[in-house]
Design a protein around this motif. Sequence first.
Motif, PDB file in Angstrom:
ATOM      1  N   ILE A   3     -19.188 -27.088 -19.701  1.00  0.00           N
ATOM      2  CA  ILE A   3     -18.112 -27.460 -20.387  1.00  0.00           C
ATOM      3  C   ILE A   3     -17.329 -28.577 -20.386  1.00  0.00           C
ATOM      4  CG2 ILE A   3     -15.804 -28.349 -17.835  1.00  0.00           C
ATOM      5  CD1 ILE A   3     -17.715 -26.661 -16.353  1.00  0.00           C
ATOM      6  N   ASP A  27     -18.797 -22.968 -21.381  1.00  0.00           N
ATOM      7  CA  ASP A  27     -18.241 -21.496 -20.801  1.00  0.00           C
ATOM      8  C   ASP A  27     -16.763 -22.100 -20.592  1.00  0.00           C
ATOM      9  OD1 ASP A  27     -20.782 -20.541 -20.450  1.00  0.00           O
ATOM     10  OD2 ASP A  27     -21.509 -22.787 -19.911  1.00  0.00           O
ATOM     11  N   MET A  28     -16.657 -23.499 -20.674  1.00  0.00           N
ATOM     12  CA  MET A  28     -14.637 -23.276 -20.071  1.00  0.00           C
ATOM     13  C   MET A  28     -14.679 -24.759 -20.796  1.00  0.00           C
ATOM     14  SD  MET A  28     -14.014 -24.701 -15.483  1.00  0.00           S
ATOM     15  CE  MET A  28     -14.408 -22.377 -15.141  1.00  0.00           C
ATOM     16  N   ARG A  43      -5.816 -22.099 -26.484  1.00  0.00           N
ATOM     17  CA  ARG A  43      -6.529 -21.140 -26.271  1.00  0.00           C
ATOM     18  C   ARG A  43      -6.312 -19.204 -27.576  1.00  0.00           C
ATOM     19  NH1 ARG A  43      -5.635 -20.686 -20.855  1.00  0.00           N
ATOM     20  NH2 ARG A  43      -3.201 -21.843 -20.053  1.00  0.00           N
ATOM     21  N   CYS A  48     -13.593 -19.798 -25.958  1.00  0.00           N
ATOM     22  CA  CYS A  48     -13.765 -19.061 -24.278  1.00  0.00           C
ATOM     23  C   CYS A  48     -13.056 -18.957 -23.531  1.00  0.00           C
ATOM     24  CB  CYS A  48     -14.124 -20.932 -24.245  1.00  0.00           C
ATOM     25  SG  CYS A  48     -13.902 -21.822 -22.721  1.00  0.00           S
ATOM     26  N   MET A  49     -13.253 -18.060 -22.568  1.00  0.00           N
ATOM     27  CA  MET A  49     -12.532 -16.586 -22.419  1.00  0.00           C
ATOM     28  C   MET A  49     -11.915 -17.506 -21.476  1.00  0.00           C
ATOM     29  SD  MET A  49     -12.891 -14.942 -24.025  1.00  0.00           S
ATOM     30  CE  MET A  49     -10.946 -13.360 -22.942  1.00  0.00           C
ATOM     31  N   SER A  50     -11.991 -18.984 -20.349  1.00  0.00           N
ATOM     32  CA  SER A  50     -11.873 -19.633 -18.878  1.00  0.00           C
ATOM     33  C   SER A  50     -11.071 -21.135 -19.887  1.00  0.00           C
ATOM     34  CB  SER A  50     -13.200 -19.948 -18.492  1.00  0.00           C
ATOM     35  OG  SER A  50     -12.742 -20.468 -17.033  1.00  0.00           O
ATOM     36  N   VAL A  51      -9.791 -21.259 -19.757  1.00  0.00           N
ATOM     37  CA  VAL A  51      -9.052 -22.596 -20.177  1.00  0.00           C
ATOM     38  C   VAL A  51      -8.667 -22.745 -19.295  1.00  0.00           C
ATOM     39  CG1 VAL A  51      -8.473 -23.286 -21.837  1.00  0.00           C
ATOM     40  CG2 VAL A  51      -9.710 -21.043 -22.704  1.00  0.00           C
ATOM     41  N   PRO A  52      -8.377 -23.577 -18.314  1.00  0.00           N
ATOM     42  CA  PRO A  52      -7.862 -23.576 -16.977  1.00  0.00           C
ATOM     43  C   PRO A  52      -6.523 -25.115 -17.964  1.00  0.00           C
ATOM     44  CG  PRO A  52      -9.838 -24.321 -16.344  1.00  0.00           C
ATOM     45  CD  PRO A  52     -10.099 -23.473 -17.655  1.00  0.00           C
ATOM     46  N   LEU A  70     -10.394 -25.609  -8.095  1.00  0.00           N
ATOM     47  CA  LEU A  70     -11.112 -24.772  -8.618  1.00  0.00           C
ATOM     48  C   LEU A  70     -12.428 -25.091  -8.641  1.00  0.00           C
ATOM     49  CD1 LEU A  70     -10.468 -24.433 -12.546  1.00  0.00           C
ATOM     50  CD2 LEU A  70      -9.698 -23.338 -11.678  1.00  0.00           C
ATOM     51  N   ILE A  72     -16.109 -24.669  -9.336  1.00  0.00           N
ATOM     52  CA  ILE A  72     -17.050 -24.713 -10.692  1.00  0.00           C
ATOM     53  C   ILE A  72     -18.371 -24.704 -10.284  1.00  0.00           C
ATOM     54  CG2 ILE A  72     -17.991 -25.613 -12.837  1.00  0.00           C
ATOM     55  CD1 ILE A  72     -14.523 -26.927 -12.831  1.00  0.00           C
TER      56      ILE A  72
END
Length: 161
Positions: A3, A27-28, A43, A48-52, A70, A72
Motif C-alpha cells: 500500500i 494494491d492500494m 486517480r 491502482c483501482m483502490s484509491v481512498p 477501512l 485492510i
Amino acid sequence: MKILVVSDTHGRHESLRRVLLTEEPVDMLIHCGDTEGGEDWIRSHTQCMSVPIVRGNNDFFSNLPPELDLDICGLKAFITHGHGYGISMGVERLEEEARDRGADIALFGHTHRPFIEERDGLWLINPGSLSYPRQEGHRHTYIIMTVEEGKRPVFTLKAVD
Ligand SMILES: [Mn+2]
C-alpha cells in the motif's frame, strides 16, 4: 498487500509521478488529504483501482469524505487529514479518537512531517508531504505499508531523490 500512503500533494504531482513509476504496481493508494483539486489527476495516473482519499483543510470545494475507516487485511485503519484533532500540537487527540474507533492504524497528514510510531498496539502514521515538506532536510516523503493477514504491518518511510 503493498500500500502506497501519501499526503499533502497540494496539486503538485511531479514527485507523485516519480513515486508511481518506482513503486507501482501497488494494491492500494491512500491519500491523507490536501490534494487541492488533484484527486482526478491522481486517480487517472495510477493503475491502482483502490484509491481512498480524504479531505484536507485546503480541499474547500471537494466532495471527498472527511474521514474513512477501512478494513485492510483484517486491520482497522482510520484515515483522516488530522487538522480536526489539533495534530500540529501533538498526536494525543488523534490517538484518542483512533482508540475510540477501535483502530489498529491511524493514517494522517497535515503537518507535512513524516511520523511513524507505535503506541500500545496503535500505529500512528504520517507519510509527510510529496510537495511541501517541512521536516529537516525537506525531502519529499511517502510510506510503503506492507500488510499480511495475521501479521504485524510494516511501514517504510521513503524519500523521492
Ligand atoms: Mn497540507
